[in-house]
Design an enzyme around this catalytic site. Structure first.
Site, mmCIF file in Angstrom:
data_model
loop_
_atom_site.group_PDB
_atom_site.id
_atom_site.type_symbol
_atom_site.label_atom_id
_atom_site.label_comp_id
_atom_site.label_asym_id
_atom_site.label_seq_id
_atom_site.Cartn_x
_atom_site.Cartn_y
_atom_site.Cartn_z
ATOM 1 N N LYS A 17 0.473 11.614 5.791
ATOM 2 C CA LYS A 17 0.751 10.500 6.707
ATOM 3 C C LYS A 17 1.276 9.282 5.958
ATOM 4 O O LYS A 17 2.251 8.646 6.366
ATOM 5 C CB LYS A 17 -0.530 10.150 7.474
ATOM 6 C CG LYS A 17 -0.395 8.976 8.455
ATOM 7 C CD LYS A 17 -0.921 7.661 7.889
ATOM 8 C CE LYS A 17 -2.400 7.671 7.617
ATOM 9 N NZ LYS A 17 -2.897 6.353 7.137
ATOM 10 N N LYS A 36 0.828 -1.209 0.000
ATOM 11 C CA LYS A 36 0.000 0.000 0.000
ATOM 12 C C LYS A 36 0.862 1.259 0.000
ATOM 13 O O LYS A 36 0.569 2.235 -0.685
ATOM 14 C CB LYS A 36 -0.913 -0.005 1.223
ATOM 15 C CG LYS A 36 -1.747 1.268 1.430
ATOM 16 C CD LYS A 36 -2.722 1.518 0.290
ATOM 17 C CE LYS A 36 -3.476 2.836 0.470
ATOM 18 N NZ LYS A 36 -4.394 2.832 1.607
#
Length: 300
Positions: free
Chosen positions: A240, A171
């Site tokens: 993030k 991811k």
């Protein structure tokens, strides 16, 4: 009787995924920090749980979709967390937490006889609604076999490994590329508009040529050119994810020069636009510096 699943986190991504599971015939026990989010699912027949532990007491398989690693850790291992549930045996994490956090939580659950399936998703809120997400599944093969029929409801399955953290690594690689394409596409299109080119034409040409990416094919036409900035993913979350990726790379002893520049671009956006801004507003940082606006014909 329909299988009962637990679902925690009914935000921009979690809500449409949970909705698809209800539509597919699963019974859900749900929890979210926002009462209004839970109420919307109660109206669709889901059962409310007052805490993650209550979700874990009602379902053997629980899916979670949460915004940050710290929140994931607290929801799973904290006081009143999933780990206190008496029924839960499998936790499927659809969030982006980073490989080290996934390994940490997976080990903690393993000590209690539970299995952590590391299964982040990609494709945005639109993909979550349409059931076309890329679902990156990592975990013990026998457990993955059991949960894959559930995960097929939300997207296309990619089995990327057997160890917690491998899904997260996949991811982060994907999101680094997404963040980079957004950053460079914004700067390139702003340059073209500054030179006098029509923004719709710029995107049409790029999408017919070698410069196209998911940013120019999807994000520009959907949210940037019409100036709606409503893609459904926050600037703070993109920053993030990029930071998580760079942290992991540094832990591996890698120096990713281009990625470091991408992180700086998103840090600037975070400071100028705020964490809750839609991440397609990134282009406004370049627009302000160039004193132009990328406004397509569809903009009101």
């Amino acid at each position: 009787m329909a299988e009962t699943l637990g679902f925690i986190g009914l935000g921009n991504m979690g809500a449409p995924m949970a909705g698809r599971l209800i539509d597919a015939g699963y019974e859900l026990v749900v929890h979210d920090a926002r009462a209004e989010a839970v109420a919307a699912f109660e109206a669709r027949g889901a059962r409310r749980a007052g805490s993650p532990a209550e979700v874990g007491a009602a379902a053997s398989v629980v899916l979670i979709s949460l915004p940050t690693p710290a929140i994931v850790e607290a929801v799973v291992l904290g006081e009143g967390g999933l780990v206190e549930g008496t029924a839960v045996r499998t936790v499927v994490d659809l969030s982006t937490t980073g490989p080290r956090m996934a390994a940490k939580i997976g080990a903690a659950l393993g000590e209690r006889g539970m299995v952590w399936v590391d299964s982040p998703v990609s494709g945005g809120a639109g993909g979550a609604k349409a059931g076309t997400l890329a679902v990156m599944v990592a975990g013990p093969p026998e457990t993955c076999d059991q949960v894959i029929p559930v995960l097929k409801v939300i997207g296309k399955i990619f089995r990327v490994g057997e160890r917690a953290g491998m899904g997260q690594t996949m991811k982060l690689v994907n999101n680094l590329l997404s963040a980079a394409s957004m950053a460079i596409s914004a700067e390139a299109v702003v340059m073209g508009v500054k030179a006098g080119l029509d923004p719709d034409t710029v995107i049409d040409v790029v999408n017919a040529g070698s410069g196209r990416s998911s940013s120019t094919l999807d994000k520009f036409p959907r949210s940037i050119l019409p100036r709606t900035f409503d893609y459904g993913f926050a600037t703070g979350l993109m920053y993030k994810d990029v930071k998580l990726c760079l942290d992991e790379a540094e832990a591996m002893g890698l120096s990713l020069w281009t990625a470091n520049a991408v992180r700086q671009v998103w840090f600037q956006a975070l400071n100028e636009l705020g964490a809750d801004s839609d991440f397609t507003k990134l282009i406004q940082v370049a627009e302000r510096a160039a004193a132009v606006e990328v406004r397509g014909k569809a903009a009101k």
